[in-house]
Design a protein around this motif. Structure first.
Motif, PDB file in Angstrom:
ATOM      1  N   VAL A  11      10.725  -2.522 -22.305  1.00 28.00           N
ATOM      2  CA  VAL A  11      10.914  -3.648 -22.635  1.00 28.00           C
ATOM      3  C   VAL A  11      11.376  -3.837 -24.170  1.00 28.00           C
ATOM      4  O   VAL A  11      10.859  -3.462 -25.129  1.00 28.00           O
ATOM      5  CB  VAL A  11       9.497  -4.524 -22.485  1.00 28.00           C
ATOM      6  N   ALA A  14      10.041  -6.615 -27.838  1.00 27.84           N
ATOM      7  CA  ALA A  14       8.562  -6.587 -27.454  1.00 27.84           C
ATOM      8  C   ALA A  14       7.573  -6.935 -28.375  1.00 27.84           C
ATOM      9  O   ALA A  14       6.396  -7.053 -27.870  1.00 27.84           O
ATOM     10  CB  ALA A  14       8.106  -5.160 -26.644  1.00 27.84           C
ATOM     11  N   GLY A  19       8.841 -11.093 -24.641  1.00 27.21           N
ATOM     12  CA  GLY A  19       8.752  -9.451 -24.552  1.00 27.21           C
ATOM     13  C   GLY A  19       7.474  -8.940 -24.805  1.00 27.21           C
ATOM     14  O   GLY A  19       7.019  -7.970 -24.082  1.00 27.21           O
ATOM     15  N   ARG A  20       6.646  -9.482 -25.672  1.00 21.41           N
ATOM     16  CA  ARG A  20       5.140  -9.117 -25.851  1.00 21.41           C
ATOM     17  C   ARG A  20       4.407  -9.412 -24.489  1.00 21.41           C
ATOM     18  O   ARG A  20       3.554  -8.652 -24.220  1.00 21.41           O
ATOM     19  CB  ARG A  20       4.499  -9.656 -27.215  1.00 21.41           C
ATOM     20  N   ALA A  23       5.163  -7.068 -21.795  1.00 20.84           N
ATOM     21  CA  ALA A  23       4.626  -5.631 -21.927  1.00 20.84           C
ATOM     22  C   ALA A  23       3.134  -5.615 -21.732  1.00 20.84           C
ATOM     23  O   ALA A  23       2.687  -4.741 -20.897  1.00 20.84           O
ATOM     24  CB  ALA A  23       4.986  -5.322 -23.508  1.00 20.84           C
ATOM     25  N   VAL A  33       4.490   1.353 -20.375  1.00 16.08           N
ATOM     26  CA  VAL A  33       5.269   0.793 -21.020  1.00 16.08           C
ATOM     27  C   VAL A  33       5.635   1.168 -22.434  1.00 16.08           C
ATOM     28  O   VAL A  33       4.974   1.810 -23.243  1.00 16.08           O
ATOM     29  CB  VAL A  33       4.546  -0.785 -21.507  1.00 16.08           C
ATOM     30  N   ALA A  35       7.368   0.028 -25.652  1.00 16.45           N
ATOM     31  CA  ALA A  35       7.880  -1.311 -25.901  1.00 16.45           C
ATOM     32  C   ALA A  35       8.817  -1.002 -27.251  1.00 16.45           C
ATOM     33  O   ALA A  35       8.804  -0.082 -28.224  1.00 16.45           O
ATOM     34  CB  ALA A  35       6.732  -1.747 -26.811  1.00 16.45           C
ATOM     35  N   SER A  37      11.254  -2.588 -30.312  1.00 18.81           N
ATOM     36  CA  SER A  37      11.486  -3.780 -31.133  1.00 18.81           C
ATOM     37  C   SER A  37      11.974  -3.118 -32.702  1.00 18.81           C
ATOM     38  O   SER A  37      11.709  -1.775 -32.876  1.00 18.81           O
ATOM     39  CB  SER A  37      10.153  -4.585 -31.478  1.00 18.81           C
ATOM     40  N   THR A  50      -1.334  -1.833 -24.946  1.00 19.28           N
ATOM     41  CA  THR A  50      -0.840  -1.161 -23.985  1.00 19.28           C
ATOM     42  C   THR A  50      -1.009   0.129 -23.561  1.00 19.28           C
ATOM     43  O   THR A  50      -0.935   0.730 -22.362  1.00 19.28           O
ATOM     44  CB  THR A  50       0.618  -1.449 -23.851  1.00 19.28           C
ATOM     45  N   SER A  54       5.704   3.060 -28.135  1.00 12.91           N
ATOM     46  CA  SER A  54       6.448   2.157 -29.022  1.00 12.91           C
ATOM     47  C   SER A  54       7.737   2.949 -29.709  1.00 12.91           C
ATOM     48  O   SER A  54       7.444   3.911 -30.189  1.00 12.91           O
ATOM     49  CB  SER A  54       5.584   1.495 -30.075  1.00 12.91           C
ATOM     50  N   ASN A  85      15.277  -7.800 -22.784  1.00 17.01           N
ATOM     51  CA  ASN A  85      14.738  -9.215 -23.397  1.00 17.01           C
ATOM     52  C   ASN A  85      15.118  -9.611 -24.880  1.00 17.01           C
ATOM     53  O   ASN A  85      15.055 -10.851 -25.251  1.00 17.01           O
ATOM     54  CB  ASN A  85      13.323  -9.235 -23.253  1.00 17.01           C
TER      55      ASN A  85
END
Length: 235
Positions: A11, A14, A19-20, A23, A33, A35, A37, A50, A54, A85
């Motif tokens: 995602v 995220a 996005g958050r 996720a 997931v 994530a 960003s 999650t 990340s 996203n």
């Protein structure tokens, strides 16, 4: 129905907003997931919830996009779903837009989608399966004053996804485009949660539920496009 348990989903964008919410909901359904960003602190907080992975990355950078896919495969051995996203936007009269702002918006909204898909598609083709979900905007289907640059980016993103949908379908890969209307997020430097926005805007969780719906469709079903609006928004 497709079971999301243990499905590996990237995602982007995220750390906040849609996005958050995506996720968190996918993790709740049992997905693994990843994530993505640019915000390390917000990603760290999200990953505590999650229990996934990340990755701090800029989707408009090709090496970063490739790194996201490589790290996902290194950690989980496969990728099942890519949710594009990440998006930015601003609004102004055309003559008041700086060319740097054009670049910022197109780099994230269009180039970012292009680079993440480019990095993921070879893996999907090898597996003969996969699902790409692009979260664009209803302005990919309409125009409005002061929306020249943002709208142009969303039309371009929509065309990219629509063409890709036809290109990869023979390889067993699904591509879905989701077009949200007004959503109560930090978009365009606004602060979510105002009483007015709660009455007139969608929640990020509404879009997350839409993502879940298209991802859980049976293997023989693909939702090509899905548009959502708050009931108060004229279309």
């Amino acid at each position: 129905m497709t079971d999301l348990t243990d499905q590996v989903a990237i995602v982007t964008g995220a750390s906040r907003g849609i996005g958050r919410a995506v996720a968190l909901l996918l993790a709740l359904q049992g997905a693994k997931v990843v994530a993505v960003s640019r915000s390390e602190a917000e990603l760290a907080e999200l990953t505590c919830k999650t229990k996934g992975l990340s990755i701090v990355a800029d989707v408009s950078d090709e090496l970063d996009a490739q790194h996201v896919i490589a790290e996902t495969l290194r950690n989980f051995g496969r990728l099942d779903m890519l949710i594009c996203n990440a998006g930015v936007g601003s609004f102004n009269q055309l003559e008041d837009f700086a060319s740097a702002e054009w670049d910022r918006i197109f780099d994230t909204n269009v180039k970012g989608t292009f680079l993440m898909c480019k990095a993921a598609v070879p893996h999907f083709k090898e597996r003969k399966k996969g699902h790409i979900v692009g979260i664009t905007s209803d302005v990919a289907k309409r125009t409005f004053p002061h929306g020249t640059v943002y709208g142009a980016s969303k039309f371009a993103q929509d065309a990219l996804l629509a063409s890709l949908r036809k290109e990869v379908r023979p390889h067993g890969i699904k591509v879905t485009t989701i077009y949200p209307g007004l959503v109560d997020t930090h978009f365009n430097d606004t602060t979510p949660g105002s009483p007015e926005a709660e009455k007139t805007h969608l929640r990020p969780s509404d879009i997350a539920q839409a993502v879940r719906y298209v991802l859980e469709a049976p293997a023989h079903v693909v939702v090509d496009e899905l548009m959502l609006h708050p009931f108060t928004q004229e279309w």
